[in-house]
Write a protein that holds these residues in place. Structure first.
Motif, PDB file in Angstrom:
ATOM      1  N   LEU A  52     -15.007  13.697  53.304  1.00  0.00           N
ATOM      2  CA  LEU A  52     -15.746  13.011  52.242  1.00  0.00           C
ATOM      3  C   LEU A  52     -14.874  12.781  51.012  1.00  0.00           C
ATOM      4  CD1 LEU A  52     -19.173  14.824  52.606  1.00  0.00           C
ATOM      5  CD2 LEU A  52     -18.694  12.419  53.137  1.00  0.00           C
ATOM      6  N   ALA A  53     -14.059  13.758  50.640  1.00  0.00           N
ATOM      7  CA  ALA A  53     -13.201  13.635  49.459  1.00  0.00           C
ATOM      8  C   ALA A  53     -12.110  12.579  49.642  1.00  0.00           C
ATOM      9  CB  ALA A  53     -12.570  14.982  49.127  1.00  0.00           C
ATOM     10  N   SER A  54     -11.690  12.352  50.894  1.00  0.00           N
ATOM     11  CA  SER A  54     -10.623  11.376  51.160  1.00  0.00           C
ATOM     12  C   SER A  54     -11.184   9.994  51.506  1.00  0.00           C
ATOM     13  CB  SER A  54      -9.710  11.891  52.279  1.00  0.00           C
ATOM     14  OG  SER A  54     -10.423  12.051  53.491  1.00  0.00           O
ATOM     15  N   TRP A  55     -12.461   9.783  51.283  1.00  0.00           N
ATOM     16  CA  TRP A  55     -13.160   8.521  51.566  1.00  0.00           C
ATOM     17  C   TRP A  55     -13.386   7.799  50.236  1.00  0.00           C
ATOM     18  CZ3 TRP A  55     -16.437   9.186  56.379  1.00  0.00           C
ATOM     19  CH2 TRP A  55     -16.868   7.959  56.888  1.00  0.00           C
ATOM     20  N   HIS A  56     -13.161   6.508  50.207  1.00  0.00           N
ATOM     21  CA  HIS A  56     -13.352   5.722  48.983  1.00  0.00           C
ATOM     22  C   HIS A  56     -14.810   5.846  48.521  1.00  0.00           C
ATOM     23  CE1 HIS A  56     -13.547   2.297  46.258  1.00  0.00           C
ATOM     24  NE2 HIS A  56     -12.219   2.366  46.211  1.00  0.00           N
ATOM     25  N   PRO A  57     -15.054   6.058  47.229  1.00  0.00           N
ATOM     26  CA  PRO A  57     -16.428   6.260  46.749  1.00  0.00           C
ATOM     27  C   PRO A  57     -17.365   5.071  47.001  1.00  0.00           C
ATOM     28  CG  PRO A  57     -14.885   6.158  44.910  1.00  0.00           C
ATOM     29  CD  PRO A  57     -14.073   6.190  46.157  1.00  0.00           C
ATOM     30  N   ASP A  58     -16.823   3.859  47.109  1.00  0.00           N
ATOM     31  CA  ASP A  58     -17.677   2.688  47.355  1.00  0.00           C
ATOM     32  C   ASP A  58     -18.213   2.620  48.783  1.00  0.00           C
ATOM     33  OD1 ASP A  58     -17.256   1.929  44.749  1.00  0.00           O
ATOM     34  OD2 ASP A  58     -15.826   0.323  45.233  1.00  0.00           O
ATOM     35  N   THR A  59     -17.540   3.289  49.723  1.00  0.00           N
ATOM     36  CA  THR A  59     -17.956   3.215  51.132  1.00  0.00           C
ATOM     37  C   THR A  59     -18.286   4.580  51.728  1.00  0.00           C
ATOM     38  OG1 THR A  59     -15.633   3.295  51.845  1.00  0.00           O
ATOM     39  CG2 THR A  59     -16.624   1.101  51.564  1.00  0.00           C
ATOM     40  N   ARG A  60     -18.140   5.630  50.965  1.00  0.00           N
ATOM     41  CA  ARG A  60     -18.352   7.004  51.444  1.00  0.00           C
ATOM     42  C   ARG A  60     -19.839   7.276  51.706  1.00  0.00           C
ATOM     43  NH1 ARG A  60     -15.523  10.418  47.660  1.00  0.00           N
ATOM     44  NH2 ARG A  60     -17.040   9.662  46.168  1.00  0.00           N
ATOM     45  N   GLU A 113      -5.908   5.051  44.972  1.00  0.00           N
ATOM     46  CA  GLU A 113      -6.705   5.167  43.749  1.00  0.00           C
ATOM     47  C   GLU A 113      -6.163   6.346  42.949  1.00  0.00           C
ATOM     48  OE1 GLU A 113     -10.010   3.648  42.988  1.00  0.00           O
ATOM     49  OE2 GLU A 113      -9.590   2.137  44.509  1.00  0.00           O
ATOM     50  N   ALA A 114      -5.759   6.082  41.728  1.00  0.00           N
ATOM     51  CA  ALA A 114      -5.233   7.144  40.845  1.00  0.00           C
ATOM     52  C   ALA A 114      -4.124   7.938  41.533  1.00  0.00           C
ATOM     53  CB  ALA A 114      -6.362   8.053  40.380  1.00  0.00           C
ATOM     54  N   GLY A 115      -3.277   7.246  42.295  1.00  0.00           N
ATOM     55  CA  GLY A 115      -2.146   7.887  42.967  1.00  0.00           C
ATOM     56  C   GLY A 115      -2.452   8.520  44.306  1.00  0.00           C
ATOM     57  N   ASN A 116      -3.720   8.508  44.743  1.00  0.00           N
ATOM     58  CA  ASN A 116      -4.104   9.119  46.023  1.00  0.00           C
ATOM     59  C   ASN A 116      -4.596   8.053  46.992  1.00  0.00           C
ATOM     60  OD1 ASN A 116      -3.709  11.858  45.209  1.00  0.00           O
ATOM     61  ND2 ASN A 116      -5.644  11.758  44.106  1.00  0.00           N
ATOM     62  N   TRP A 117      -4.112   8.131  48.224  1.00  0.00           N
ATOM     63  CA  TRP A 117      -4.641   7.242  49.266  1.00  0.00           C
ATOM     64  C   TRP A 117      -6.019   7.722  49.670  1.00  0.00           C
ATOM     65  CZ3 TRP A 117      -2.707   2.705  50.297  1.00  0.00           C
ATOM     66  CH2 TRP A 117      -1.358   2.449  50.068  1.00  0.00           C
ATOM     67  N   VAL A 118      -6.952   6.785  49.873  1.00  0.00           N
ATOM     68  CA  VAL A 118      -8.292   7.093  50.366  1.00  0.00           C
ATOM     69  C   VAL A 118      -8.648   6.094  51.457  1.00  0.00           C
ATOM     70  CG1 VAL A 118      -9.173   8.244  48.294  1.00  0.00           C
ATOM     71  CG2 VAL A 118      -9.359   5.763  48.494  1.00  0.00           C
ATOM     72  N   TYR A 119      -9.465   6.550  52.394  1.00  0.00           N
ATOM     73  CA  TYR A 119      -9.967   5.690  53.468  1.00  0.00           C
ATOM     74  C   TYR A 119     -11.017   4.757  52.877  1.00  0.00           C
ATOM     75  CZ  TYR A 119     -12.679   4.399  57.607  1.00  0.00           C
ATOM     76  OH  TYR A 119     -13.361   3.703  58.589  1.00  0.00           O
ATOM     77  N   LEU A 120     -10.864   3.452  53.108  1.00  0.00           N
ATOM     78  CA  LEU A 120     -11.818   2.477  52.597  1.00  0.00           C
ATOM     79  C   LEU A 120     -12.848   2.111  53.659  1.00  0.00           C
ATOM     80  CD1 LEU A 120     -12.654   0.653  50.235  1.00  0.00           C
ATOM     81  CD2 LEU A 120     -11.033  -1.047  51.092  1.00  0.00           C
ATOM     82  N   ASP A 121     -12.387   1.562  54.771  1.00  0.00           N
ATOM     83  CA  ASP A 121     -13.287   1.201  55.863  1.00  0.00           C
ATOM     84  C   ASP A 121     -12.463   0.832  57.093  1.00  0.00           C
ATOM     85  OD1 ASP A 121     -12.301  -1.393  55.405  1.00  0.00           O
ATOM     86  OD2 ASP A 121     -14.123  -2.089  54.426  1.00  0.00           O
TER      87      ASP A 121
END
Length: 152
Positions: A52-60, A113-121
């Motif tokens: 959950l923490a590594s998931w983009h907030p718009d698609t999490r 995002e802010a220097g961290n890679w996150v899963y978008l979709d």
């Protein structure tokens, strides 16, 4: 039982502590592929907070419930790349659900995002595998199914 000293669950060939553990402990993944590998390992290890923490907030999603009947056995990275703050990973993940085998194939999108890679979709597809006892095991061992993960 998974022994993390035998190698990282993502199949990188490294130990867990040299591969996915730093990401699971809070270090940022250096590339989209590294994040994908750490997320795959997190699915195996049941680290839903990390997922959950590594998931983009718009698609999490608001929550994740691990599926105890699914056993992930192999990750194959087909392609990956990044351009600026956008990245992708095309992968195949093989799993066993009870007596059935399947391959999840997805082209995932990542964003920094802010220097961290996150899963978008991603755009997943699932293919069911029909295996005979003498077929090569889909876990990647190179052995026959009957001598490796079995059919029952």
């Amino acid at each position: 039982m998974l022994l993390l000293s035998d190698g990282c669950p993502c199949g990188s060939g490294l130990t867990y502590h040299a591969c996915c553990a730093p990401c699971h402990g809070g270090e940022p993944a250096p590339t989209p592929e590294a994040l994908m590998r750490s997320r795959y390992s997190a699915f195996i290890l049941g680290l839903t907070d990390y997922l959950l923490a590594s998931w983009h907030p718009d698609t999490r999603p608001t929550s994740l419930v691990p599926d105890a009947s699914t056993r992930w056995v192999r990750l194959e990275i087909c392609d990956s790349g990044e351009e600026g703050d956008e990245g992708f990973v095309h992968f195949r993940a093989t799993c066993r659900e009870g007596r059935r085998w399947a391959v999840l194939e997805e082209r995932s999108r990542f964003r920094r995002e802010a220097g961290n890679w996150v899963y978008l979709d991603g755009h997943p597809g699932v293919t069911r595998l029909k295996l005979g006892r003498n077929d090569v095991c889909p876990c990647g061992s190179g052995r026959k199914v009957k001598e490796c993960c079995g059919t029952g």
